[in-house]
Design a protein around this motif. Structure first.
Motif, PDB file in Angstrom:
ATOM      1  N   GLN A  29       0.729  -1.105   0.178  1.00  0.00           N
ATOM      2  CA  GLN A  29       0.277   0.137  -0.061  1.00  0.00           C
ATOM      3  C   GLN A  29       1.203   1.364   0.049  1.00  0.00           C
ATOM      4  N   GLU A  30      -0.136   2.410  -0.362  1.00  0.00           N
ATOM      5  CA  GLU A  30       0.566   3.351  -0.802  1.00  0.00           C
ATOM      6  C   GLU A  30       1.291   3.977   1.065  1.00  0.00           C
ATOM      7  N   GLY A  31       2.186   4.544   1.164  1.00  0.00           N
ATOM      8  CA  GLY A  31       2.554   5.177   2.325  1.00  0.00           C
ATOM      9  C   GLY A  31       2.920   3.704   3.547  1.00  0.00           C
ATOM     10  N   GLU A  65      10.085   4.970  -1.573  1.00  0.00           N
ATOM     11  CA  GLU A  65      10.771   6.231  -1.327  1.00  0.00           C
ATOM     12  C   GLU A  65      12.289   5.160   0.233  1.00  0.00           C
ATOM     13  N   LYS A  67      11.975   5.767   3.636  1.00  0.00           N
ATOM     14  CA  LYS A  67      11.486   6.951   4.927  1.00  0.00           C
ATOM     15  C   LYS A  67      12.607   6.748   6.300  1.00  0.00           C
ATOM     16  N   VAL A  74       6.017   2.469  -0.116  1.00  0.00           N
ATOM     17  CA  VAL A  74       5.507   2.884  -1.642  1.00  0.00           C
ATOM     18  C   VAL A  74       4.835   4.259  -0.920  1.00  0.00           C
ATOM     19  N   ALA A  75       6.138   4.985  -2.117  1.00  0.00           N
ATOM     20  CA  ALA A  75       5.669   6.602  -2.161  1.00  0.00           C
ATOM     21  C   ALA A  75       3.764   6.854  -2.406  1.00  0.00           C
ATOM     22  N   THR A  76       3.720   8.015  -1.912  1.00  0.00           N
ATOM     23  CA  THR A  76       1.848   8.585  -2.142  1.00  0.00           C
ATOM     24  C   THR A  76       2.504   8.583  -4.145  1.00  0.00           C
ATOM     25  N   GLY A  77       0.737   8.117  -4.514  1.00  0.00           N
ATOM     26  CA  GLY A  77       0.931   8.265  -5.749  1.00  0.00           C
ATOM     27  C   GLY A  77       1.437   7.460  -6.645  1.00  0.00           C
ATOM     28  N   ALA A  78       2.300   6.379  -6.341  1.00  0.00           N
ATOM     29  CA  ALA A  78       2.740   4.985  -7.039  1.00  0.00           C
ATOM     30  C   ALA A  78       2.194   3.962  -7.762  1.00  0.00           C
ATOM     31  N   ARG A  79       0.804   4.205  -7.463  1.00  0.00           N
ATOM     32  CA  ARG A  79      -0.155   2.921  -7.889  1.00  0.00           C
ATOM     33  C   ARG A  79      -0.532   4.253  -9.176  1.00  0.00           C
ATOM     34  N   LYS A  81       1.161   6.384 -11.007  1.00  0.00           N
ATOM     35  CA  LYS A  81       2.331   6.210 -11.271  1.00  0.00           C
ATOM     36  C   LYS A  81       2.879   5.245 -12.409  1.00  0.00           C
TER      37      LYS A  81
END
Length: 130
Positions: A29-31, A65, A67, A74-79, A81
């Motif tokens: 999951q993102e984040g 990214e 942390k 998982v970076a925000t907006g990865a999915r 992108k």
């Protein structure tokens, strides 16, 4: 996650693609946390440097990214992108090839659309049994 040691595709790219697939399917999951180099190395039986190289590809693409204190995430907006990239770089060429092949064997647009609809229906039916 599986990699093919017999494939001509480099292991680090297979690792990056497997992580992308896990993001696209929601397994990651993102984040949230992503796989670490050591976990990938141990689970896949690859050199830690190979696992790190796969992760680096995704960091450079803005998919993962670092942390502070959490290792990789998982970076925000990865999915979104990944979806955009796969539509442009994977699916569009497949569609062009499909249309070219269909024309060679004299399939109509309607025939191809029907085949795609049947494929979607088969996937939905298979997903219901998983």
């Amino acid at each position: 996650m599986r990699i093919d040691f017999e494939s001509i595709k480099p292991l680090y790219l297979q690792i990056a693609e497997a992580i992308e697939d896990d993001i696209l399917t929601g397994r990651l999951q993102e984040g949230g946390p992503a796989y670490s180099q050591l976990i990938l190395s141990n689970e896949l039986g690859v050199n830690p440097a190979t696992a790190a190289k796969g992760i680096t590809v995704l960091v450079q693409a803005g998919i993962l990214e670092k942390k502070r204190g959490l290792s990789m995430a998982v970076a925000t907006g990865a999915r979104a992108k990944l979806i955009s990239s796969k539509q442009k770089n994977s699916l569009q060429p497949l569609v062009r090839d499909l249309v070219a092949e269909a024309r060679k064997i004299e399939l109509s647009e309607e025939d191809v659309v029907k085949m795609l609809q049947d494929g979607f229906a088969a996937q939905e039916g298979g997903a219901a049994h998983e």
